[in-house]
Design a protein around this motif. Structure first.
Motif, PDB file in Angstrom:
ATOM      1  N   TRP A 116      32.445  41.731  30.176  1.00 52.12           N
ATOM      2  CA  TRP A 116      33.818  41.229  30.254  1.00 52.12           C
ATOM      3  C   TRP A 116      34.723  42.025  31.178  1.00 52.12           C
ATOM      4  CZ3 TRP A 116      35.032  40.524  24.338  1.00 52.12           C
ATOM      5  CH2 TRP A 116      34.355  39.411  23.858  1.00 52.12           C
ATOM      6  N   PRO A 117      34.897  43.346  30.957  1.00 51.94           N
ATOM      7  CA  PRO A 117      35.822  44.082  31.824  1.00 51.94           C
ATOM      8  C   PRO A 117      35.393  44.068  33.289  1.00 51.94           C
ATOM      9  CG  PRO A 117      35.331  45.351  29.843  1.00 51.94           C
ATOM     10  CD  PRO A 117      34.365  44.206  29.882  1.00 51.94           C
ATOM     11  N   ALA A 118      34.103  44.191  33.536  1.00 53.92           N
ATOM     12  CA  ALA A 118      33.627  44.201  34.925  1.00 53.92           C
ATOM     13  C   ALA A 118      33.842  42.843  35.585  1.00 53.92           C
ATOM     14  CB  ALA A 118      32.159  44.602  34.987  1.00 53.92           C
ATOM     15  N   ALA A 119      33.623  41.766  34.857  1.00 57.17           N
ATOM     16  CA  ALA A 119      33.864  40.430  35.414  1.00 57.17           C
ATOM     17  C   ALA A 119      35.350  40.262  35.728  1.00 57.17           C
ATOM     18  CB  ALA A 119      33.384  39.357  34.457  1.00 57.17           C
ATOM     19  N   HIS A 120      36.202  40.749  34.851  1.00 55.00           N
ATOM     20  CA  HIS A 120      37.655  40.705  35.093  1.00 55.00           C
ATOM     21  C   HIS A 120      38.000  41.502  36.358  1.00 55.00           C
ATOM     22  CE1 HIS A 120      41.967  41.052  34.409  1.00 55.00           C
ATOM     23  NE2 HIS A 120      41.818  42.356  34.569  1.00 55.00           N
ATOM     24  N   ASN A 121      37.441  42.709  36.468  1.00 53.50           N
ATOM     25  CA  ASN A 121      37.727  43.542  37.639  1.00 53.50           C
ATOM     26  C   ASN A 121      37.151  42.943  38.916  1.00 53.50           C
ATOM     27  OD1 ASN A 121      39.150  45.399  36.103  1.00 53.50           O
ATOM     28  ND2 ASN A 121      37.334  46.625  35.679  1.00 53.50           N
ATOM     29  N   MET A 166      38.635  42.376  14.111  1.00 50.73           N
ATOM     30  CA  MET A 166      39.230  43.687  13.974  1.00 50.73           C
ATOM     31  C   MET A 166      40.055  43.982  15.222  1.00 50.73           C
ATOM     32  SD  MET A 166      36.329  46.707  14.599  1.00 50.73           S
ATOM     33  CE  MET A 166      37.040  47.829  13.474  1.00 50.73           C
ATOM     34  N   PRO A 167      41.169  44.690  15.082  1.00 48.83           N
ATOM     35  CA  PRO A 167      41.963  45.051  16.257  1.00 48.83           C
ATOM     36  C   PRO A 167      41.309  46.227  16.975  1.00 48.83           C
ATOM     37  CG  PRO A 167      43.003  45.877  14.279  1.00 48.83           C
ATOM     38  CD  PRO A 167      41.808  45.075  13.837  1.00 48.83           C
ATOM     39  N   GLY A 168      41.449  46.247  18.265  1.00 42.31           N
ATOM     40  CA  GLY A 168      40.896  47.350  19.050  1.00 42.31           C
ATOM     41  C   GLY A 168      41.356  47.303  20.483  1.00 42.31           C
ATOM     42  N   HIS A 169      40.977  48.284  21.233  1.00 47.46           N
ATOM     43  CA  HIS A 169      41.328  48.407  22.650  1.00 47.46           C
ATOM     44  C   HIS A 169      40.232  47.739  23.464  1.00 47.46           C
ATOM     45  CE1 HIS A 169      42.512  50.230  26.448  1.00 47.46           C
ATOM     46  NE2 HIS A 169      43.617  50.666  25.852  1.00 47.46           N
ATOM     47  N   ALA A 170      40.602  46.790  24.307  1.00 50.93           N
ATOM     48  CA  ALA A 170      39.613  46.019  25.059  1.00 50.93           C
ATOM     49  C   ALA A 170      39.488  46.461  26.520  1.00 50.93           C
ATOM     50  CB  ALA A 170      39.956  44.537  24.987  1.00 50.93           C
ATOM     51  N   ASP A 171      40.092  47.580  26.878  1.00 48.00           N
ATOM     52  CA  ASP A 171      40.014  48.090  28.252  1.00 48.00           C
ATOM     53  C   ASP A 171      39.770  49.595  28.177  1.00 48.00           C
ATOM     54  OD1 ASP A 171      40.081  48.269  30.993  1.00 48.00           O
ATOM     55  OD2 ASP A 171      42.248  48.003  31.162  1.00 48.00           O
ATOM     56  N   PHE A 172      38.622  49.957  27.640  1.00 47.55           N
ATOM     57  CA  PHE A 172      38.282  51.328  27.294  1.00 47.55           C
ATOM     58  C   PHE A 172      37.730  52.089  28.492  1.00 47.55           C
ATOM     59  CE2 PHE A 172      36.325  54.448  24.307  1.00 47.55           C
ATOM     60  CZ  PHE A 172      37.387  54.596  23.442  1.00 47.55           C
ATOM     61  N   GLU A 173      38.404  51.991  29.645  1.00 47.19           N
ATOM     62  CA  GLU A 173      37.965  52.698  30.842  1.00 47.19           C
ATOM     63  C   GLU A 173      38.470  54.137  30.801  1.00 47.19           C
ATOM     64  OE1 GLU A 173      39.430  50.285  34.042  1.00 47.19           O
ATOM     65  OE2 GLU A 173      37.755  48.879  33.854  1.00 47.19           O
ATOM     66  N   ALA A 174      37.770  55.007  31.490  1.00 42.56           N
ATOM     67  CA  ALA A 174      38.074  56.443  31.447  1.00 42.56           C
ATOM     68  C   ALA A 174      39.525  56.736  31.813  1.00 42.56           C
ATOM     69  CB  ALA A 174      37.124  57.204  32.367  1.00 42.56           C
ATOM     70  N   GLN A 175      40.104  55.997  32.759  1.00 39.18           N
ATOM     71  CA  GLN A 175      41.480  56.289  33.169  1.00 39.18           C
ATOM     72  C   GLN A 175      42.489  55.942  32.076  1.00 39.18           C
ATOM     73  OE1 GLN A 175      39.634  53.972  34.808  1.00 39.18           O
ATOM     74  NE2 GLN A 175      40.808  52.109  35.093  1.00 39.18           N
ATOM     75  N   ASN A 176      42.048  55.243  31.021  1.00 40.73           N
ATOM     76  CA  ASN A 176      42.934  54.902  29.910  1.00 40.73           C
ATOM     77  C   ASN A 176      42.803  55.869  28.741  1.00 40.73           C
ATOM     78  OD1 ASN A 176      43.916  52.667  31.275  1.00 40.73           O
ATOM     79  ND2 ASN A 176      42.347  51.332  30.446  1.00 40.73           N
ATOM     80  N   HIS A 195      42.242  39.837  45.516  1.00 39.56           N
ATOM     81  CA  HIS A 195      43.097  40.726  46.293  1.00 39.56           C
ATOM     82  C   HIS A 195      42.420  41.298  47.533  1.00 39.56           C
ATOM     83  CE1 HIS A 195      46.308  40.580  43.341  1.00 39.56           C
ATOM     84  NE2 HIS A 195      45.343  40.535  42.435  1.00 39.56           N
ATOM     85  N   GLY A 196      41.219  40.850  47.818  1.00 42.34           N
ATOM     86  CA  GLY A 196      40.533  41.305  49.014  1.00 42.34           C
ATOM     87  C   GLY A 196      40.087  42.753  48.957  1.00 42.34           C
ATOM     88  N   ASP A 197      39.935  43.301  47.751  1.00 40.35           N
ATOM     89  CA  ASP A 197      39.474  44.684  47.595  1.00 40.35           C
ATOM     90  C   ASP A 197      37.972  44.761  47.836  1.00 40.35           C
ATOM     91  OD1 ASP A 197      42.071  45.276  46.882  1.00 40.35           O
ATOM     92  OD2 ASP A 197      41.647  45.396  44.733  1.00 40.35           O
ATOM     93  N   ALA A 198      37.493  45.960  48.084  1.00 39.54           N
ATOM     94  CA  ALA A 198      36.047  46.169  48.214  1.00 39.54           C
ATOM     95  C   ALA A 198      35.376  45.702  46.918  1.00 39.54           C
ATOM     96  CB  ALA A 198      35.746  47.641  48.469  1.00 39.54           C
ATOM     97  N   PRO A 199      34.248  45.017  47.011  1.00 38.53           N
ATOM     98  CA  PRO A 199      33.618  44.422  45.823  1.00 38.53           C
ATOM     99  C   PRO A 199      32.795  45.412  44.990  1.00 38.53           C
ATOM    100  CG  PRO A 199      32.356  43.874  47.768  1.00 38.53           C
ATOM    101  CD  PRO A 199      33.568  44.640  48.245  1.00 38.53           C
ATOM    102  N   VAL A 200      33.412  46.500  44.565  1.00 40.88           N
ATOM    103  CA  VAL A 200      32.713  47.518  43.780  1.00 40.88           C
ATOM    104  C   VAL A 200      32.205  46.910  42.473  1.00 40.88           C
ATOM    105  CG1 VAL A 200      32.951  49.744  42.612  1.00 40.88           C
ATOM    106  CG2 VAL A 200      34.055  49.374  44.831  1.00 40.88           C
ATOM    107  N   CYS A 201      33.101  46.304  41.711  1.00 38.89           N
ATOM    108  CA  CYS A 201      32.698  45.667  40.446  1.00 38.89           C
ATOM    109  C   CYS A 201      31.842  44.438  40.703  1.00 38.89           C
ATOM    110  CB  CYS A 201      33.929  45.260  39.638  1.00 38.89           C
ATOM    111  SG  CYS A 201      34.263  46.384  38.312  1.00 38.89           S
ATOM    112  N   PRO A 213      38.706  55.142  38.472  1.00 41.51           N
ATOM    113  CA  PRO A 213      39.032  54.285  39.622  1.00 41.51           C
ATOM    114  C   PRO A 213      38.135  54.559  40.819  1.00 41.51           C
ATOM    115  CG  PRO A 213      41.018  55.113  38.603  1.00 41.51           C
ATOM    116  CD  PRO A 213      39.858  55.823  37.942  1.00 41.51           C
ATOM    117  N   PRO A 214      37.693  53.561  41.544  1.00 41.21           N
ATOM    118  CA  PRO A 214      37.897  52.155  41.197  1.00 41.21           C
ATOM    119  C   PRO A 214      36.963  51.755  40.053  1.00 41.21           C
ATOM    120  CG  PRO A 214      36.511  52.264  43.129  1.00 41.21           C
ATOM    121  CD  PRO A 214      36.896  53.691  42.770  1.00 41.21           C
TER     122      PRO A 214
END
Length: 122
Positions: free
Chosen positions: A87-92, A1-11, A99-105, A48-49
Motif C-alpha cells: 500500500w504505502p509503496a503503491a501510493h508513493n 483497530m486504530p493505528g498509523h498507516a505511514d510507518f516510514e522511518a522519517q515519521n 509529479h515527474g519524480d524519479a521512479p524509486v518506489c 527519503p526518498p
C-alpha cells in the motif's frame, strides 16, 4: 483497530533504543491489525526518498512483531499483511508518476510486487 498507516522511518523519532515520537498522524487509519503491520513492514526502514524495503526485511519485521505480541498471525492474517505491504509503496509510486519524480518506489514495486502478492495469495 486504530493505528498509523505511514510507518516510514522519517515519521519516527527514537530515544534510548525505543520509539519516542510518531509523526504524521494525518495517516491515522482504522484497519485490521494485520493490515497495519503489513503496511509498516513494507516501509519501516525507509528514509527519503520513500521506497520499499526488501522482502526479507519485511518478513523479519512480521516475525519480530509476532514474537513481541505473543501470537502468530493466522494464514489469512499473513495474506492481509503481505497485500498491505504494498500500500504505502503503491501510493508513493503514484506520487512519483504524477509529479515527474524519479521512479524509486515505482521500480521497487515493479521488482517486488509479484513476490509480495504471491505471499498474499493474490
Amino acid at each position: 483497530m486504530p493505528g498509523h498507516a505511514d510507518f516510514e522511518a522519517q515519521n519516527l523519532r527514537w530515544r534510548a533504543g525505543g520509539v519516542w515520537v510518531v509523526h504524521d498522524w494525518d495517516s491515522l487509519a482504522w484497519q485490521p491489525e494485520a493490515a497495519l503491520v503489513g503496511a509498516a513492514c513494507g516501509t519501516f526502514a525507509d528514509s527519503p526518498p520513500p521506497s520499499l524495503v526488501p522482502v526479507e526485511s519485511s518478513a523479519a519485521f512480521v516475525e519480530a512483531y509476532e514474537e513481541l505480541r505473543g501470537r502468530r498471525f493466522t494464514a489469512e492474517e499473513l495474506e492481509v499483511a503481505w497485500a498491505a505491504s504494498l500500500w504505502p509503496a503503491a501510493h508513493n509510486a503514484r506520487w512519483e508518476a504524477l509529479h515527474g519524480d524519479a521512479p524509486v518506489c515505482g521500480e521497487a514495486v515493479r521488482a517486488q510486487a509479484a513476490e509480495r502478492l504471491r505471499r498474499a495469495n493474490a
